[in-house]
Design a protein around this motif. Structure first.
Motif, PDB file in Angstrom:
ATOM      1  N   VAL A   1      39.650 -39.676 -20.057  1.00 18.46           N
ATOM      2  CA  VAL A   1      38.385 -40.089 -20.684  1.00 18.46           C
ATOM      3  C   VAL A   1      38.462 -39.950 -22.204  1.00 18.46           C
ATOM      4  CG1 VAL A   1      35.937 -39.473 -20.913  1.00 18.46           C
ATOM      5  CG2 VAL A   1      36.966 -39.653 -18.656  1.00 18.46           C
ATOM      6  N   ILE A   2      39.029 -38.841 -22.681  1.00 15.37           N
ATOM      7  CA  ILE A   2      39.185 -38.657 -24.128  1.00 15.37           C
ATOM      8  C   ILE A   2      40.116 -39.722 -24.700  1.00 15.37           C
ATOM      9  CG2 ILE A   2      40.155 -37.117 -25.884  1.00 15.37           C
ATOM     10  CD1 ILE A   2      39.097 -34.775 -24.172  1.00 15.37           C
ATOM     11  N   SER A   3      41.185 -40.042 -23.993  1.00 15.78           N
ATOM     12  CA  SER A   3      42.131 -41.056 -24.462  1.00 15.78           C
ATOM     13  C   SER A   3      41.477 -42.431 -24.512  1.00 15.78           C
ATOM     14  CB  SER A   3      43.363 -41.091 -23.560  1.00 15.78           C
ATOM     15  OG  SER A   3      44.027 -39.857 -23.593  1.00 15.78           O
ATOM     16  N   PHE A   4      40.655 -42.763 -23.514  1.00 17.60           N
ATOM     17  CA  PHE A   4      39.929 -44.030 -23.529  1.00 17.60           C
ATOM     18  C   PHE A   4      38.984 -44.092 -24.725  1.00 17.60           C
ATOM     19  CE2 PHE A   4      41.503 -45.070 -19.388  1.00 17.60           C
ATOM     20  CZ  PHE A   4      41.271 -46.420 -19.220  1.00 17.60           C
ATOM     21  N   ALA A   5      38.304 -42.990 -25.013  1.00 16.82           N
ATOM     22  CA  ALA A   5      37.377 -42.971 -26.144  1.00 16.82           C
ATOM     23  C   ALA A   5      38.116 -43.143 -27.469  1.00 16.82           C
ATOM     24  CB  ALA A   5      36.584 -41.667 -26.140  1.00 16.82           C
ATOM     25  N   VAL A   6      39.233 -42.456 -27.612  1.00 14.66           N
ATOM     26  CA  VAL A   6      40.027 -42.580 -28.841  1.00 14.66           C
ATOM     27  C   VAL A   6      40.543 -44.008 -28.997  1.00 14.66           C
ATOM     28  CG1 VAL A   6      42.202 -41.859 -29.935  1.00 14.66           C
ATOM     29  CG2 VAL A   6      40.655 -40.153 -28.979  1.00 14.66           C
ATOM     30  N   ALA A   7      41.040 -44.590 -27.911  1.00 15.50           N
ATOM     31  CA  ALA A   7      41.545 -45.964 -27.964  1.00 15.50           C
ATOM     32  C   ALA A   7      40.429 -46.947 -28.288  1.00 15.50           C
ATOM     33  CB  ALA A   7      42.219 -46.331 -26.646  1.00 15.50           C
ATOM     34  N   ALA A   8      39.232 -46.709 -27.757  1.00 11.02           N
ATOM     35  CA  ALA A   8      38.099 -47.603 -28.041  1.00 11.02           C
ATOM     36  C   ALA A   8      37.700 -47.525 -29.509  1.00 11.02           C
ATOM     37  CB  ALA A   8      36.913 -47.251 -27.154  1.00 11.02           C
ATOM     38  N   VAL A   9      37.700 -46.326 -30.079  1.00 12.64           N
ATOM     39  CA  VAL A   9      37.356 -46.174 -31.501  1.00 12.64           C
ATOM     40  C   VAL A   9      38.399 -46.861 -32.369  1.00 12.64           C
ATOM     41  CG1 VAL A   9      37.158 -44.478 -33.365  1.00 12.64           C
ATOM     42  CG2 VAL A   9      35.997 -44.082 -31.199  1.00 12.64           C
ATOM     43  N   ILE A  10      39.676 -46.658 -32.059  1.00 16.66           N
ATOM     44  CA  ILE A  10      40.738 -47.293 -32.840  1.00 16.66           C
ATOM     45  C   ILE A  10      40.654 -48.815 -32.723  1.00 16.66           C
ATOM     46  CG2 ILE A  10      43.245 -47.565 -33.060  1.00 16.66           C
ATOM     47  CD1 ILE A  10      43.463 -44.623 -32.156  1.00 16.66           C
ATOM     48  N   ALA A  11      40.413 -49.315 -31.514  1.00 15.33           N
ATOM     49  CA  ALA A  11      40.290 -50.765 -31.326  1.00 15.33           C
ATOM     50  C   ALA A  11      39.074 -51.306 -32.069  1.00 15.33           C
ATOM     51  CB  ALA A  11      40.194 -51.095 -29.841  1.00 15.33           C
ATOM     52  N   GLY A  12      37.967 -50.546 -32.071  1.00 15.48           N
ATOM     53  CA  GLY A  12      36.784 -50.968 -32.818  1.00 15.48           C
ATOM     54  C   GLY A  12      37.042 -51.039 -34.309  1.00 15.48           C
ATOM     55  N   LEU A  13      37.767 -50.046 -34.827  1.00 12.08           N
ATOM     56  CA  LEU A  13      38.125 -50.080 -36.246  1.00 12.08           C
ATOM     57  C   LEU A  13      39.073 -51.233 -36.545  1.00 12.08           C
ATOM     58  CD1 LEU A  13      38.603 -46.277 -36.948  1.00 12.08           C
ATOM     59  CD2 LEU A  13      36.777 -47.771 -37.787  1.00 12.08           C
ATOM     60  N   TRP A  14      39.980 -51.500 -35.622  1.00 14.74           N
ATOM     61  CA  TRP A  14      40.918 -52.610 -35.787  1.00 14.74           C
ATOM     62  C   TRP A  14      40.163 -53.933 -35.876  1.00 14.74           C
ATOM     63  CZ3 TRP A  14      45.633 -53.289 -31.983  1.00 14.74           C
ATOM     64  CH2 TRP A  14      46.542 -54.203 -32.523  1.00 14.74           C
ATOM     65  N   ILE A  15      39.144 -54.097 -35.030  1.00 13.07           N
ATOM     66  CA  ILE A  15      38.334 -55.320 -35.044  1.00 13.07           C
ATOM     67  C   ILE A  15      37.492 -55.378 -36.327  1.00 13.07           C
ATOM     68  CG2 ILE A  15      36.464 -56.541 -33.857  1.00 13.07           C
ATOM     69  CD1 ILE A  15      39.097 -56.625 -32.370  1.00 13.07           C
ATOM     70  N   ALA A  16      36.969 -54.214 -36.765  1.00 16.73           N
ATOM     71  CA  ALA A  16      36.120 -54.194 -37.961  1.00 16.73           C
ATOM     72  C   ALA A  16      36.900 -54.581 -39.214  1.00 16.73           C
ATOM     73  CB  ALA A  16      35.498 -52.812 -38.136  1.00 16.73           C
ATOM     74  N   PHE A  17      38.154 -54.141 -39.304  1.00 15.90           N
ATOM     75  CA  PHE A  17      38.947 -54.424 -40.490  1.00 15.90           C
ATOM     76  C   PHE A  17      39.890 -55.608 -40.323  1.00 15.90           C
ATOM     77  CE2 PHE A  17      38.008 -49.859 -41.052  1.00 15.90           C
ATOM     78  CZ  PHE A  17      37.283 -49.966 -42.224  1.00 15.90           C
ATOM     79  N   GLY A  18      39.920 -56.180 -39.133  1.00 18.33           N
ATOM     80  CA  GLY A  18      40.783 -57.328 -38.891  1.00 18.33           C
ATOM     81  C   GLY A  18      40.045 -58.334 -38.041  1.00 18.33           C
ATOM     82  N   ASP A  19      40.776 -58.951 -37.171  1.00 15.75           N
ATOM     83  CA  ASP A  19      40.150 -59.902 -36.259  1.00 15.75           C
ATOM     84  C   ASP A  19      40.848 -59.811 -34.916  1.00 15.75           C
ATOM     85  OD1 ASP A  19      42.568 -60.930 -36.989  1.00 15.75           O
ATOM     86  OD2 ASP A  19      41.865 -62.968 -37.298  1.00 15.75           O
ATOM     87  N   GLY A  20      40.347 -60.549 -33.948  1.00 21.20           N
ATOM     88  CA  GLY A  20      40.928 -60.565 -32.614  1.00 21.20           C
ATOM     89  C   GLY A  20      39.920 -60.136 -31.568  1.00 21.20           C
ATOM     90  N   ALA A  21      40.355 -60.193 -30.334  1.00 21.28           N
ATOM     91  CA  ALA A  21      39.495 -59.836 -29.217  1.00 21.28           C
ATOM     92  C   ALA A  21      39.565 -58.332 -28.965  1.00 21.28           C
ATOM     93  CB  ALA A  21      39.921 -60.588 -27.962  1.00 21.28           C
ATOM     94  N   PHE A  22      38.425 -57.734 -28.638  1.00 18.68           N
ATOM     95  CA  PHE A  22      38.374 -56.294 -28.414  1.00 18.68           C
ATOM     96  C   PHE A  22      39.219 -55.880 -27.219  1.00 18.68           C
ATOM     97  CE2 PHE A  22      36.524 -52.559 -26.371  1.00 18.68           C
ATOM     98  CZ  PHE A  22      36.634 -51.637 -27.397  1.00 18.68           C
ATOM     99  N   VAL A  23      39.163 -56.648 -26.144  1.00 20.15           N
ATOM    100  CA  VAL A  23      39.867 -56.260 -24.916  1.00 20.15           C
ATOM    101  C   VAL A  23      41.371 -56.191 -25.156  1.00 20.15           C
ATOM    102  CG1 VAL A  23      40.335 -56.923 -22.521  1.00 20.15           C
ATOM    103  CG2 VAL A  23      38.042 -57.181 -23.450  1.00 20.15           C
ATOM    104  N   THR A  24      41.914 -57.160 -25.847  1.00 17.23           N
ATOM    105  CA  THR A  24      43.350 -57.158 -26.132  1.00 17.23           C
ATOM    106  C   THR A  24      43.719 -55.993 -27.031  1.00 17.23           C
ATOM    107  OG1 THR A  24      43.340 -59.566 -25.972  1.00 17.23           O
ATOM    108  CG2 THR A  24      45.246 -58.536 -27.017  1.00 17.23           C
TER     109      THR A  24
END
Length: 119
Positions: free
Chosen positions: A24-47
């Motif tokens: 659960v902690i790993s999923f949360a960390v990955a979701a935050v990193i993916a959200g930051l990746w989308i905020a500063f870049g582009d692409g689909a969240f799921v990928t």
């Protein structure tokens, strides 16, 4: 019921609960990193989330045991003429070993991340 069997079952349940918390902690960390990746870049969240899950799973597999923390003290022990640090019974409440963390945390994270990254 035999007390040995009861202790074994409780240890197994504690190990599975520890694995669930780590996932659960790993999923949360990955979701935050993916959200930051989308905020500063582009692409689909799921990928991006799938790629981050694979990366976090690999990181947990590498750092899951205490071997990296023992490597940090290896020079000091060698300088003092002592052998490498050994595992103790005082693991700070951890039940899972490095192999358990790899099997029950890292492998599911990498599989889920791989499935999401290709979706």
């Amino acid at each position: 019921m035999d007390t040995g069997t009861y202790r074994g079952r409780m240890t197994a349940l504690k190990g599975l609960l520890e694995a669930l918390v780590l996932v659960v902690i790993s999923f949360a960390v990955a979701a935050v990193i993916a959200g930051l990746w989308i905020a500063f870049g582009d692409g689909a969240f799921v990928t991006r989330f799938g790629i981050c899950l694979v990366a976090v799973g690999a990181l947990v597999a590498i750092t899951g045991g205490a071997s990296l923390s023992r490597m940090g003290s290896a020079d000091a022990f060698a300088w003092l003429g002592q052998g490498p640090e050994r595992a103790s019974d005082d693991d700070g409440g951890r039940v899972l070993t490095g192999v358990g963390i790899f099997l029950f945390v890292s492998v599911p994270l990498v599989i889920a991340g791989g499935l999401l990254a290709t979706a």
